[in-house]
Scaffold this motif. Structure first.
Motif, PDB file in Angstrom:
ATOM      1  N   TRP A 184      41.597  41.179  29.504  1.00 37.21           N
ATOM      2  CA  TRP A 184      40.231  41.676  29.690  1.00 37.21           C
ATOM      3  C   TRP A 184      40.079  43.088  29.131  1.00 37.21           C
ATOM      4  O   TRP A 184      39.066  43.405  28.495  1.00 37.21           O
ATOM      5  CB  TRP A 184      39.897  41.656  31.176  1.00 37.21           C
ATOM      6  CG  TRP A 184      38.522  42.189  31.476  1.00 37.21           C
ATOM      7  CD1 TRP A 184      37.328  41.548  31.336  1.00 37.21           C
ATOM      8  CD2 TRP A 184      38.214  43.510  31.944  1.00 37.21           C
ATOM      9  NE1 TRP A 184      36.301  42.377  31.698  1.00 37.21           N
ATOM     10  CE2 TRP A 184      36.806  43.586  32.080  1.00 37.21           C
ATOM     11  CE3 TRP A 184      38.989  44.615  32.274  1.00 37.21           C
ATOM     12  CZ2 TRP A 184      36.170  44.738  32.529  1.00 37.21           C
ATOM     13  CZ3 TRP A 184      38.351  45.763  32.713  1.00 37.21           C
ATOM     14  CH2 TRP A 184      36.957  45.809  32.835  1.00 37.21           C
ATOM     15  N   LEU A 185      41.093  43.938  29.356  1.00 33.84           N
ATOM     16  CA  LEU A 185      41.024  45.294  28.822  1.00 33.84           C
ATOM     17  C   LEU A 185      41.022  45.290  27.296  1.00 33.84           C
ATOM     18  O   LEU A 185      40.254  46.042  26.660  1.00 33.84           O
ATOM     19  CB  LEU A 185      42.196  46.116  29.353  1.00 33.84           C
ATOM     20  CG  LEU A 185      42.152  46.502  30.833  1.00 33.84           C
ATOM     21  CD1 LEU A 185      43.434  47.218  31.234  1.00 33.84           C
ATOM     22  CD2 LEU A 185      40.935  47.388  31.115  1.00 33.84           C
ATOM     23  N   THR A 197      37.679  44.131  26.143  1.00 35.38           N
ATOM     24  CA  THR A 197      36.648  45.151  26.370  1.00 35.38           C
ATOM     25  C   THR A 197      36.772  46.295  25.375  1.00 35.38           C
ATOM     26  O   THR A 197      35.764  46.801  24.848  1.00 35.38           O
ATOM     27  CB  THR A 197      36.756  45.684  27.807  1.00 35.38           C
ATOM     28  OG1 THR A 197      36.616  44.590  28.727  1.00 35.38           O
ATOM     29  CG2 THR A 197      35.664  46.701  28.093  1.00 35.38           C
TER      30      THR A 197
END
Length: 306
Positions: free
Chosen positions: A24-25, A28
């Motif tokens: 997810w990081l 993002t």
């Protein structure tokens, strides 16, 4: 066993959570932000929005609300869809309104300027508008991203649960990851539990205990179960051989002792008085040896019954 299960489960789960967080990081950090691009070209977009505002006011003055509804329905499905919302955030025309349109209309009415809102399924631009009756309203132009079926709004549950940042998506991810880790942990700890129960049964004296036929799971654990079976077979054979040896020796010793007793009886009849004491001592030792053999036979029978 519970501590081992808990440690393996938490290890799997934390690994999955950390991997999901890292992905997810990365997504993002590497995803381009489209909001600044839209805001940079806001004045050009606002010109097109002014054209929609003029058309909307013209339709409302000439044909009223019925004309506005007919105007919305006449638009092709691949074009942006205009919405007019009052200060109570109610649309002038009946029909479903995307949640992002309502959110943007609230911002437009609060700020009093052109606003842009970008989300996963599309984006929208909006501005204030004064209706023919003099009441303020918000005009929002909704753009759908390609790939979604036109003309059909997304299901309510999907809009409510899986919109940007909604925690239900996170809860479902946690639940699914926990379920997968639980299955993996059970597949690893179930063979270990079977081996533990088999070891306890073997230690209790049930030497016929085996686990190879019932053990399912990882290949290394199955091989460990097969090694346990070979060890149990070897120990059972050694113990059985030892018990058989004790029985055989005991039986083989009782026959010579019986003959020795007969020989002592005959010797008493012919022996002089000075040898009687020695014969009595031999008889006592023979009886002690006979009692010892009887104890060995009893021990062998008890071990066999156990």
């Amino acid at each position: 066993m519970r501590n081992l299960f808990l440690k393996i489960f938490l290890g799997f789960w934390l690994t999955v959570l950390l991997a999901g967080l890292l992905m997810w990081l990365l997504a993002t950090l590497t995803r381009p932000d489209e909001q600044p691009v839209l805001e940079k070209h806001l004045r050009f977009v606002a010109r097109g929005l002014d054209g929609y505002a003029d058309d909307a006011l013209g339709v409302l003055r000439e044909r009223g609300l019925a004309g506005w509804r007919a105007y919305q329905q006449s638009l092709p499905p691949d074009e942006p869809r205009p919405f007019i919302l009052t200060t109570q955030l109610r649309p002038l025309a009946d029909g479903p309104v995307p949640p992002m349109v309502v959110d943007l209309a609230r911002r437009v009415l609060a700020e009093g300027r052109v606003e842009v809102l970008k989300r996963r399924r599309g984006f929208a631009i909006g501005r204030t508008l004064q209706l023919p009756n003099g009441q303020p309203a918000a005009l929002v132009l909704h753009f759908r991203l390609p790939g979604r079926e036109q003309g059909a709004p997304p299901p309510r549950w999907r809009s409510r649960w899986f919109d940007d940042g909604h925690p239900v998506g996170l809860f479902i991810f946690l639940l699914v990851s926990a379920g997968v880790c639980l299955l993996l942990t059970r597949s690893l700890t179930r063979p270990i539990g079977q081996l533990r129960r088999a070891t306890r049964a073997f230690a209790a004296g049930r030497l016929e205990t085996r686990v190879g036929a019932d053990l399912r799971g990882d290949r290394e654990l199955v091989r460990l179960g097969q090694d346990f079976d070979r060890m149990a077979e070897r120990i059972e054979a050694l113990v059985t051989g030892q018990q058989r040896l004790l029985r055989d020796i005991s039986h083989e010793l009782r026959s010579p002792l019986a003959r020795l007793g007969v020989a002592l009886g005959l010797a008493r009849q012919k022996a002089p008085e000075e040898l009687i004491a020695s014969l009595d001592r031999i008889e006592r030792e023979s009886e002690r040896l006979n009692a010892l053999i009887e104890e060995l036979l009893t021990l062998a029978r008890l071990e066999q019954q156990a």
